[in-house]
Design a protein around this motif. Structure first.
Motif, PDB file in Angstrom:
ATOM      1  N   CYS A 238      69.904  33.680  51.911  1.00  0.00           N
ATOM      2  CA  CYS A 238      70.967  33.716  52.922  1.00  0.00           C
ATOM      3  C   CYS A 238      71.891  32.519  52.737  1.00  0.00           C
ATOM      4  N   TYR A 239      73.134  32.676  53.190  1.00  0.00           N
ATOM      5  CA  TYR A 239      74.109  31.596  53.071  1.00  0.00           C
ATOM      6  C   TYR A 239      74.498  31.088  54.459  1.00  0.00           C
TER       7      TYR A 239
ATOM      8  N   HIS B 155      74.094  40.977  51.412  1.00  0.00           N
ATOM      9  CA  HIS B 155      73.879  39.544  51.577  1.00  0.00           C
ATOM     10  C   HIS B 155      74.078  39.184  53.039  1.00  0.00           C
ATOM     11  N   PHE B 156      73.525  38.040  53.434  1.00  0.00           N
ATOM     12  CA  PHE B 156      73.692  37.583  54.812  1.00  0.00           C
ATOM     13  C   PHE B 156      74.316  36.201  54.804  1.00  0.00           C
TER      14      PHE B 156
ATOM     15  N   ALA C 214      68.663  38.446  59.985  1.00  0.00           N
ATOM     16  CA  ALA C 214      68.322  38.377  58.564  1.00  0.00           C
ATOM     17  C   ALA C 214      67.018  39.127  58.292  1.00  0.00           C
ATOM     18  N   ARG C 215      66.058  39.012  59.192  1.00  0.00           N
ATOM     19  CA  ARG C 215      64.782  39.687  59.043  1.00  0.00           C
ATOM     20  C   ARG C 215      64.919  41.194  59.228  1.00  0.00           C
ATOM     21  N   GLN C 216      65.606  41.566  60.313  1.00  0.00           N
ATOM     22  CA  GLN C 216      65.631  42.991  60.674  1.00  0.00           C
ATOM     23  C   GLN C 216      66.559  43.801  59.786  1.00  0.00           C
TER      24      GLN C 216
ATOM     25  N   TYR D  32      75.942  26.552  51.864  1.00  0.00           N
ATOM     26  CA  TYR D  32      74.553  26.303  51.461  1.00  0.00           C
ATOM     27  C   TYR D  32      73.837  27.637  51.260  1.00  0.00           C
ATOM     28  N   GLU D  33      72.911  27.649  50.309  1.00  0.00           N
ATOM     29  CA  GLU D  33      72.082  28.833  50.140  1.00  0.00           C
ATOM     30  C   GLU D  33      70.636  28.438  50.441  1.00  0.00           C
TER      31      GLU D  33
END
Lengths: 308, 386
Positions: free
Chosen positions: B278-279, B254-255, B243-245, B370-371
């Protein structure tokens, strides 16, 4: 597949490769310096890198918790590097004194086994200190990047590439120009002759360990700040990759270790374009095997690597 | 009755009683807890290493259940937690150890599907029941292993829910990553299958290595494909880094990930601001009163502690039901009877109603999307309406 050979992507991958390659190179220098002088592989070097990373982590976390890092970002980061380098250098010197010096005249397998033992010991020491859980570097430098056309580089990548180059240039000049550097080269060439010329061989060996460890510590802090997650096993894979880089460039050869580090980083990053990403480590270790089979002295090799 | 016939009579009576007891003995054998010995509940989870916060959370959940229960039929219950390293070889070693411990009645675990799969074969050999709070891989319940149960869900449901959510948002161009584990890979492949079947496009399906910290090469490779969504099947340590990279290499997709990333400490906190938006998929929130009790004792809950709490309770209830107290105070527990008692569970747990289908899967489990949101300076998992 056409997009994979888009020059933009290739440039992006080369930047990725230079970033991780700089880190490999910094660690590889420690292997190569020690090998150049003692003809032994210091397999605990990955753990010295790991301790450096944790030293920087402890310092940065302290600065963040006390609120100091908010006001003085640059000072905190520099202090983290200094703390890490001091811890790793002390550890490197200690290791040399306890684990290697008593075995200086032993058969050459003995120091190797001692190194592996030290490596396992240090991993477990850190495991007990951190309770075996992953630690996360605090975000000190806000993450931002510049875009040149379609190429995006983060400031972190620029920082890692520049500082690794700077450290290596510094090391090169130190070895070539300074008095201690000259003594290091003399000891590497012939210990007995160097001793007869009035060089304190034990002191030079100690200094070699200290320099190699400090470079590994710098790499450890950079990895911590860039990839954020550190744990007590983090030294293992980079240690082997850096060893590969050192062998690739010709172990014992300082310029070779730098070249090998960058080469390995770039090959890994570009290899992912033509192969599934899960083969990233396979690429690195296949390279090691190929070099050992076809050119055991490495790309720039000068020391015959039959010693180990 | 002469002396001889009396002897004969007593002899036949003994024979009769003996055969009766053989008929009543369990066909899988029995566990005998001697008087003054505790009943042991085993537990296998990663307690050291990159996913240790998830494993310690599982241990805390089970420990809380065991300590609240205290005793069964006058015997103290204790939890024996072992570090399974989230991998096959160590799980198998622990399975051998615990199945051969005469005081162990059953086990909560193992944490990872890659550990549960080979360990369940060992448990099946010794017929020691196991209830995993967290191993969600498809094939675990598809192999006809009678002693395997789980209080979590089956990845079939998780993959379908995740794919359904992506398509409902019209994210049809998807890149899929996984960590090559039994869990991550099968989940990711199942997710990709659902997307393809519903007219979406899988632009890339790539594996990464657990423990690696640099994913920029593979993300740079994916970047020019312009995905709308990156789906990752795997654990939080790697998920947070991806998610970071992906932001770092300039991917604006989206992730989305799975229950392996539903952990506040290792995903939201370790991933930094990049994880906002993120989800992840996970079960319904557990009973809030229980969460309060748990957090007062152990600090913030991570992922599977509620499922572990329920699993330990189901196991202890089954033991209580089938254990027969002997005159000397020892307990005799039939292994088959214990397994049957677990499989017939009807239990209102803190994670909802629990019952098992014939394969050991929990019936009627619900997977929620969940978000990660930031509200009032705090970042947390917020359930989505879907």
């Amino acid at each position: 597949m056409g997009h994979l050979f888009d020059p933009i992507i290739i440039i992006d991958q080369i930047i990725n490769g230079l970033t991780i390659g700089g880190i490999y190179a910094l660690i590889a220098l420690g292997y190569t310096l020690v090998y150049g002088i003692l003809f032994m592989i210091n397999f605990a070097h990955g753990e010295i890198y790991m301790f450096g990373s944790f030293g920087g982590y402890a310092a940065l976390t302290y600065f963040v918790n006390t609120g100091f890092a908010e006001k003085h970002v640059v000072i905190s980061v520099i202090a983290a590097f200094v703390v890490a380098m001091i811890i790793s250098s002390a550890l490197g010197a200690l290791l040399e004194r306890i684990a290697y010096r008593p075995l200086r005249h032993a058969p050459r397998l003995a120091p190797l086994i001692s190194a592996i033992g030290a490596s396992i010991f240090l991993q477990n020491v850190m495991m007990l200190i951190i309770k075996a859980r992953m630690q996360v570097y605090p975000d000190v430098i806000p993450e931002s990047f510049i875009e040149i056309g379609k190429i995006s580089i983060s400031y972190f990548q620029i920082f890692i590439i520049l500082s690794s180059v700077l450290l290596m240039v510094g090391l090169y000049l130190f070895i070539q120009k300074s008095k201690i550097g000259k003594a290091m080269r003399a000891v590497a060439e012939n210990k007995e002759a160097a001793a007869l010329m009035g060089i304190d061989v034990n002191r030079i060996i100690l200094i070699t360990f200290v320099i190699g460890s400090a470079l590994a510590a710098a790499a450890g802090v950079m990895v911590g700040m860039y990839y954020t997650q550190i744990n007590h096993m983090m030294g293992f894979i980079p240690g082997i990759k850096a060893f590969t880089a050192a062998v690739l460039g010709g172990i014992g050869n300082v310029a070779g270790a730098m070249l090998g580090g960058y080469f390995l980083g770039i090959v890994e990053a570009l290899g992912v374009l033509v192969m599934p990403a899960e083969y990233k480590d396979v690429i690195a270790f296949s390279l090691l095997v190929l070099v050992l089979v076809f050119r055991p002295t490495g790309i720039l090799g000068e020391v015959v690597s039959e010693r180990i | 009755m002469t002396h001889k016939t009396r002897l004969l009579f007593i002899g036949t009576l003994f024979c009769f009683l003996f055969t009766l007891s053989v008929v009543h003995a369990d066909e899988w054998g029995t566990i005998i807890i001697p008087p003054d010995k505790p009943i042991k509940i085993g537990l296998g989870a990663m307690l050291t290493g990159d996913y240790a916060s998830m494993g310690i959370d599982i241990k805390n959940g089970a420990e809380m259940a065991v300590q609240e229960k205290g005793t069964i039929l006058g015997h103290r219950v204790i939890l024996q937690a072992e570090d399974d390293g989230c991998a096959g070889p160590s799980s198998v070693a622990i399975a051998e150890k615990l199945c051969n411990d005469p005081l162990v009645v059953g086990l909560v675990g193992y944490m990872c599907s890659g550990g549960s799969k080979p360990a369940s074969d060992i448990h099946n050999k010794y017929k020691v029941v196991m209830i995993s709070p967290s191993s969600t891989a498809l094939e675990l319940t598809a192999r006809g292993i009678p002693i395997f149960f789980r209080t979590c869900w089956n990845d079939k449901i998780q993959a379908r829910r995740a794919a359904g959510f992506a398509l409902s948002r019209n994210w049809k161009n998807v890149a899929v990553l996984h960590d090559k584990s039994d869990y991550g890979q099968s989940l990711a492949e199942d997710f990709a299958k659902h997307i393809r079947n519903k007219g979406g496009k899988i632009l890339a399906l790539e594996g990464i290595t657990r423990g690696d910290k640099d994913f920029s090469p593979v993300l740079t490779k994916i970047k020019p494909l312009r995905p709308q969504l990156i789906y990752f099947g795997g654990m939080a340590a790697e998920g947070a880094l991806i998610a970071r990279q992906m932001k770092r290499v300039g991917i604006k997709a989206h992730f989305m990930s799975d229950d392996g990333c539903y952990t506040k400490k290792d995903f939201i906190q370790a991933g930094g601001k990049a994880t906002t938006g993120c989800y992840v998929t996970y079960a319904k929130e557990p009973d809030p009163a229980w969460v309060k009790r748990f957090e007062a004792r152990y600090g913030p809950r991570q992922t599977f502690s509620p499922q572990a709490y329920d699993a330990a309770n189901i196991l202890m209830m089954a033991v209580e039901k089938v254990a027969k107290r002997q005159a000397d105070g020892s307990l005799v527990i039939g292994k088959k009877a214990l397994r049957d008692a677990v499989s017939k569970t009807e239990y209102e747990g803190i994670t909802g109603k629990i019952a098992f289908d014939p394969n050991g899967d929990r019936t009627g489990s619900v997977v929620v999307i969940y978000e990660v949101v930031q509200e009032k300076g705090e970042r947390f998992f917020k359930p989505m309406q879907f």
